[in-house]
Design a protein around this motif. Structure first.
Motif, PDB file in Angstrom:
ATOM      1  N   LEU A   5     -15.257   3.809   8.363  1.00 21.86           N
ATOM      2  CA  LEU A   5     -15.157   4.653   6.919  1.00 21.86           C
ATOM      3  C   LEU A   5     -14.304   3.845   6.080  1.00 21.86           C
ATOM      4  O   LEU A   5     -14.145   4.116   4.791  1.00 21.86           O
ATOM      5  CB  LEU A   5     -14.516   6.043   7.234  1.00 21.86           C
ATOM      6  N   SER A   6     -13.371   3.267   6.795  1.00 20.57           N
ATOM      7  CA  SER A   6     -12.134   2.637   5.660  1.00 20.57           C
ATOM      8  C   SER A   6     -11.197   1.665   6.484  1.00 20.57           C
ATOM      9  O   SER A   6     -11.469   1.464   7.565  1.00 20.57           O
ATOM     10  CB  SER A   6     -11.169   3.765   5.351  1.00 20.57           C
ATOM     11  N   ASP A   7     -10.268   1.012   5.560  1.00 20.43           N
ATOM     12  CA  ASP A   7      -9.599  -0.063   6.064  1.00 20.43           C
ATOM     13  C   ASP A   7      -8.205   0.626   6.406  1.00 20.43           C
ATOM     14  O   ASP A   7      -7.539   0.252   7.406  1.00 20.43           O
ATOM     15  CB  ASP A   7      -9.065  -1.128   4.978  1.00 20.43           C
ATOM     16  N   PHE A   8      -7.824   1.342   5.644  1.00 22.40           N
ATOM     17  CA  PHE A   8      -6.340   2.110   5.846  1.00 22.40           C
ATOM     18  C   PHE A   8      -6.555   3.673   5.800  1.00 22.40           C
ATOM     19  O   PHE A   8      -7.697   4.140   4.948  1.00 22.40           O
ATOM     20  CB  PHE A   8      -5.326   1.748   4.890  1.00 22.40           C
ATOM     21  N   GLN A   9      -5.798   4.451   6.278  1.00 19.50           N
ATOM     22  CA  GLN A   9      -5.741   5.857   5.821  1.00 19.50           C
ATOM     23  C   GLN A   9      -4.446   6.433   5.850  1.00 19.50           C
ATOM     24  O   GLN A   9      -3.405   5.837   6.313  1.00 19.50           O
ATOM     25  CB  GLN A   9      -6.800   6.506   7.087  1.00 19.50           C
ATOM     26  N   CYS A  10      -4.475   7.554   5.002  1.00 18.39           N
ATOM     27  CA  CYS A  10      -3.220   8.275   4.588  1.00 18.39           C
ATOM     28  C   CYS A  10      -3.344   9.757   5.149  1.00 18.39           C
ATOM     29  O   CYS A  10      -4.251  10.296   4.554  1.00 18.39           O
ATOM     30  CB  CYS A  10      -2.682   8.217   3.433  1.00 18.39           C
ATOM     31  N   ASP A  62     -12.618  -6.379  -2.496  1.00 17.64           N
ATOM     32  CA  ASP A  62     -12.702  -7.651  -1.832  1.00 17.64           C
ATOM     33  C   ASP A  62     -11.919  -8.657  -2.593  1.00 17.64           C
ATOM     34  O   ASP A  62     -11.326  -9.712  -2.077  1.00 17.64           O
ATOM     35  CB  ASP A  62     -14.149  -8.139  -1.960  1.00 17.64           C
ATOM     36  N   VAL A  63     -11.695  -8.620  -3.813  1.00 17.61           N
ATOM     37  CA  VAL A  63     -10.977  -9.565  -4.552  1.00 17.61           C
ATOM     38  C   VAL A  63      -9.457  -9.460  -4.145  1.00 17.61           C
ATOM     39  O   VAL A  63      -8.673 -10.412  -4.102  1.00 17.61           O
ATOM     40  CB  VAL A  63     -11.203  -9.458  -6.136  1.00 17.61           C
ATOM     41  N   PHE A  64      -9.099  -8.116  -4.097  1.00 15.74           N
ATOM     42  CA  PHE A  64      -7.815  -7.918  -3.538  1.00 15.74           C
ATOM     43  C   PHE A  64      -7.304  -8.441  -2.174  1.00 15.74           C
ATOM     44  O   PHE A  64      -6.447  -9.131  -2.137  1.00 15.74           O
ATOM     45  CB  PHE A  64      -7.435  -6.419  -3.761  1.00 15.74           C
ATOM     46  N   ASP A  71      -6.866   2.411  -9.267  1.00 18.28           N
ATOM     47  CA  ASP A  71      -6.176   1.047  -8.986  1.00 18.28           C
ATOM     48  C   ASP A  71      -7.111   0.197  -8.390  1.00 18.28           C
ATOM     49  O   ASP A  71      -8.062   0.369  -7.528  1.00 18.28           O
ATOM     50  CB  ASP A  71      -5.152   1.483  -7.773  1.00 18.28           C
ATOM     51  N   LYS A  72      -7.192  -1.171  -8.846  1.00 22.41           N
ATOM     52  CA  LYS A  72      -8.215  -2.035  -8.586  1.00 22.41           C
ATOM     53  C   LYS A  72      -8.114  -2.545  -7.214  1.00 22.41           C
ATOM     54  O   LYS A  72      -8.869  -3.280  -6.755  1.00 22.41           O
ATOM     55  CB  LYS A  72      -8.016  -3.373  -9.723  1.00 22.41           C
ATOM     56  N   ALA A  73      -6.877  -2.409  -6.506  1.00 17.09           N
ATOM     57  CA  ALA A  73      -6.832  -2.682  -5.412  1.00 17.09           C
ATOM     58  C   ALA A  73      -7.744  -2.236  -4.183  1.00 17.09           C
ATOM     59  O   ALA A  73      -8.294  -2.566  -3.126  1.00 17.09           O
ATOM     60  CB  ALA A  73      -5.164  -2.601  -4.690  1.00 17.09           C
ATOM     61  N   ILE A 116       0.941  -1.216   0.101  1.00 18.81           N
ATOM     62  CA  ILE A 116      -0.004  -0.162  -0.002  1.00 18.81           C
ATOM     63  C   ILE A 116       0.781   1.384  -0.042  1.00 18.81           C
ATOM     64  O   ILE A 116       0.675   2.140  -0.690  1.00 18.81           O
ATOM     65  CB  ILE A 116      -1.203  -0.046   1.100  1.00 18.81           C
ATOM     66  N   ASN A 117       1.896   1.122   0.755  1.00 13.90           N
ATOM     67  CA  ASN A 117       2.670   2.322   0.843  1.00 13.90           C
ATOM     68  C   ASN A 117       3.493   2.474  -0.553  1.00 13.90           C
ATOM     69  O   ASN A 117       3.570   3.769  -1.037  1.00 13.90           O
ATOM     70  CB  ASN A 117       3.831   2.199   1.782  1.00 13.90           C
ATOM     71  N   GLN A 118       3.844   1.474  -1.224  1.00 11.22           N
ATOM     72  CA  GLN A 118       4.338   1.744  -2.619  1.00 11.22           C
ATOM     73  C   GLN A 118       3.417   2.387  -3.571  1.00 11.22           C
ATOM     74  O   GLN A 118       3.710   3.205  -4.390  1.00 11.22           O
ATOM     75  CB  GLN A 118       4.855   0.357  -3.076  1.00 11.22           C
ATOM     76  N   LYS A 119       2.239   1.921  -3.387  1.00  8.42           N
ATOM     77  CA  LYS A 119       1.238   2.474  -4.275  1.00  8.42           C
ATOM     78  C   LYS A 119       0.961   3.825  -4.042  1.00  8.42           C
ATOM     79  O   LYS A 119       1.042   4.719  -4.795  1.00  8.42           O
ATOM     80  CB  LYS A 119      -0.199   1.764  -3.823  1.00  8.42           C
ATOM     81  N   LEU A 120       0.906   4.419  -2.908  1.00 13.42           N
ATOM     82  CA  LEU A 120       1.042   5.886  -2.394  1.00 13.42           C
ATOM     83  C   LEU A 120       2.186   6.493  -2.867  1.00 13.42           C
ATOM     84  O   LEU A 120       2.209   7.513  -3.401  1.00 13.42           O
ATOM     85  CB  LEU A 120       0.886   6.012  -0.854  1.00 13.42           C
ATOM     86  N   ASN A 121       3.270   5.730  -2.579  1.00  8.63           N
ATOM     87  CA  ASN A 121       4.533   6.476  -3.212  1.00  8.63           C
ATOM     88  C   ASN A 121       4.716   6.843  -4.672  1.00  8.63           C
ATOM     89  O   ASN A 121       4.929   7.890  -4.826  1.00  8.63           O
ATOM     90  CB  ASN A 121       5.501   5.362  -2.934  1.00  8.63           C
ATOM     91  N   ALA A 122       3.928   5.956  -5.280  1.00  4.86           N
ATOM     92  CA  ALA A 122       3.935   5.969  -6.609  1.00  4.86           C
ATOM     93  C   ALA A 122       3.132   7.361  -7.094  1.00  4.86           C
ATOM     94  O   ALA A 122       3.500   8.170  -8.063  1.00  4.86           O
ATOM     95  CB  ALA A 122       3.529   4.946  -7.502  1.00  4.86           C
ATOM     96  N   VAL A 123       2.062   7.180  -6.624  1.00  3.09           N
ATOM     97  CA  VAL A 123       1.058   8.407  -6.858  1.00  3.09           C
ATOM     98  C   VAL A 123       1.664   9.789  -6.376  1.00  3.09           C
ATOM     99  O   VAL A 123       1.782  10.836  -7.205  1.00  3.09           O
ATOM    100  CB  VAL A 123      -0.364   8.201  -6.198  1.00  3.09           C
ATOM    101  N   PHE A 124       2.212   9.784  -5.212  1.00  5.93           N
ATOM    102  CA  PHE A 124       2.829  11.039  -4.853  1.00  5.93           C
ATOM    103  C   PHE A 124       3.976  11.720  -5.574  1.00  5.93           C
ATOM    104  O   PHE A 124       4.215  12.602  -6.014  1.00  5.93           O
ATOM    105  CB  PHE A 124       3.406  10.756  -3.331  1.00  5.93           C
TER     106      PHE A 124
END
Ligand code: ARG
Length: 576
Positions: free
Chosen positions: A37-42, A90-92, A70-72, A9-17
């Protein structure tokens, strides 16, 4: 390679940032504070707003827009002043769980900076029966040792035996008073030595001359007088044996059985170093080192008493030098009653002044006392000090009440039942200790600590045994790919993915209660899952195979968590 969800998840955020030209140091996620509200937050958008001089919500929206591709993620939203809320698809999520199930580390990372961590716990004293205070040190230390090892550090556990002080001199004096000499010393066993010590204690309290005599004898064996040393060695040997037996039963491991005595020679080195650095002062016959009196005034450290004996502080300072030089410690952690906080502050500051531990992290993890129902340190029914043996026996008796008699438990031998009783009894004691924040003391719940229900060790052990039984009932079914079909599966699955985060938090804070809390929640979520999600009655065989996989993964994770707490997971649990 272990697939670590938090890192992904951090890598995904990293790429977007990076894509948006934002500082990637803010591209970090955490488990959501708002599970509704969510599973993770940033919270990176809020931090960026200052340096970018932009509205945090605007930044959040920019990031969210990209993450939505992102499909995740099933849902990405910006809430409040600019919190980024992420909900996994859910699939992810199911795929992450499959990866966890196939991995022997269950998706847990290994530390990127492995360290040699010397751990000081146990700390029993020669000739004294271990009491409940020594229990906490051993139980907490052992759990943290297992956590350190699991995340990839190299723990070295040292019992740091209290084998060098006046108690030994007192015993020797008492034996001489009884026999006139030390010739029979080696015929005395631990019970006799303990008796001598008790008598000596009474005598020294009443009679200053006896106390003085014990002090002189202490100085003699410390000085190396061969007859006294031989007697000391015997007392030490049989005490170590007795203590080893206690710790074996508790499942507490040590790599080293060193003690205060092993630091004796190095104490002289420390004294010399202090002298050379101009830190040593002669004060009223004793040698002392004064500490920083400006920031936080502390009494000076006494290195050598006026009678020439080195102090408890001196042995601890010398031991630091040995652990750094001989064991190459990067970190030294002490699990000792918090009433010794000042001692450790003094010792650590002196080590720093002497430069014997530069670059080494020194940490005292202080814990509170084990109390009885009256809020005072735990005692036996007749008001005596509760020894570790007494406590283990008391716990076994309690557990035995809910065990079937051997003739009622078909197929289980008396040996099995005895062993099971011990596993549950020790599990109950340890969990009760580790479910609390380390720093706080706790009241030993005499009635509930071994219940199969509630936040107890047996409850978690029972959850494991129950899944074992589910697996046996479904032996003809193979675990398959995980799919999410209802909210209970999802809640359990999501919690499982928080294992890595949980373990690393426990490691950073040296706090096993992070693990015990998580294990308890996981076991509860499993119960709700299993009530809502039958395996035998599942809609399709794929769903049945998925649920079986989820059950198996939960069991394996629970066993790992119990292991990290130092608790065994019996295959089968029995109830009367
Ligand atoms: N033996 C000590 C006691 O019973 C505890 C030792 C703790 N460890 C240390 N390095 N000082 O109080």
């Amino acid at each position: 390679m272990t697939y670590v969800l938090d890192e992904v998840i951090n890598q995904k955020l990293n790429a977007v940032f990076a894509d948006l030209g934002y500082d990637t140091k803010y591209a970090v996620s955490k488990i959501s504070d708002r599970a509704d509200l969510s599973d993770f937050q940033c919270n990176g958008a809020l931090a960026l707003a200052k340096s970018e001089k932009k509205n945090p919500r605007e930044i959040g929206e920019e990031i969210a827009a990209k993450l939505r591709d992102d499909k995740a993620f099933a849902k990405v939203s910006v809430d409040g002043p600019g919190f980024l809320n992420l909900t996994l698809d859910d699939v992810f999520l199911a795929d992450v769980l499959d990866k966890m199930a196939a991995d022997e580390r269950f998706g847990c990372a290994l530390t990127k900076q492995p360290k040699t961590v010397v751990m000081d716990y146990g700390g029993p004293n020669v000739a004294k029966k271990m009491h409940v205070g020594h229990l906490r040190s051993g139980v907490i230390g052992e759990s943290v040792r297992r956590i350190e090892e699991f995340v990839g550090h190299k723990p070295i556990a040292d019992v740091h035996f209290g084998d060098w002080g006046t108690p030994i001199g007192m015993i020797l004096a008492e034996v001489i008073a009884a026999d006139g000499h030390l010739d029979k010393m080696e015929t005395y066993d631990i019970a006799e030595i303990t008796r001598f010590y008790k008598q000596a204690n009474i005598r020294c309290k009443e009679d200053p001359a006896a106390k003085e005599n014990a002090r002189i004898i202490t100085a003699k064996f410390q000085d190396g007088d061969p007859i006294y040393r031989k007697a000391w060695q015997h007392i030490r040997n049989i005490s170590v044996e007795a203590v080893k037996e206690n710790y074996r039963e508790l499942g507490v491991h040590f790599d080293l059985w060193l003690g205060e005595s092993d630091a004796h020679e190095t104490c002289s080195v420390i004294k010399k170093m202090a002298e050379e650095k101009g830190l040593l002062e002669h004060d009223d016959g004793a040698f002392i080192i004064r500490l920083d009196e400006e920031n936080k005034p502390k009494p000076p450290v006494i290195i050598e008493k006026s009678d020439g004996g080195f102090t408890y502080q001196a042995t601890d300072i010398a031991t630091i030098k040995m652990r750094v030089d001989d064991l190459q410690a990067d970190e030294i952690i002490y699990f000792v009653d918090k009433r010794q906080s000042l001692h450790f502050e003094q010792v650590f500051e002196t080590a720093e002044k002497l430069g014997i531990a530069s670059g080494v992290t020194l940490r005292h993890i202080g814990f509170g006392t084990v109390n009885g129902p009256d809020g005072k340190p735990f005692k036996t029914r007749d008001g005596g000090v509760m020894s570790l043996d007494d406590m283990i026996q008391m716990s076994k008796d309690k557990v035995a009440e809910s065990m079937p008699a051997p003739d009622e438990a078909k197929g289980f031998s008396k040996e099995y039942i005895d062993r099971l009783t011990a596993q549950i009894a020790i599990g109950a004691i340890k969990f009760q200790d580790l479910k609390n924040n380390i720093a706080s003391g706790y009241v030993f719940e005499l009635d509930d600590f071994a219940n199969f229900d509630g936040k107890t060790g047996p409850y978690i052990q029972y959850a494991v045994a129950r899944i074992n039984s589910i697996m046996r009932k479904n032996q003809n079914l193979a675990a398959g790919e995980i799919v999410m079909t209802n909210p209970e599966e999802r809640a359990l699955g999501l919690k499982l993915t928080q294992l890595n985060n949980t373990v690393f938090r426990a490691e950073a804070d040296k706090e096993p209660s992070v693990i015990s809390d998580y294990a308890y929640t996981l076991a509860q979520l499993f119960s709700s899952f299993y009530n809502a999600s039958p395996i035998m009655g599942a809609e399709t065989s794929e769903i049945a195979a998925s649920r079986l996989a989820l059950a198996k993964l939960t069991r394996d994770v629970l066993i790992k968590l119990l292991y990290l707490l130092g608790i065994e997971a019996p295959e089968v649990m029995l109830k009367a």
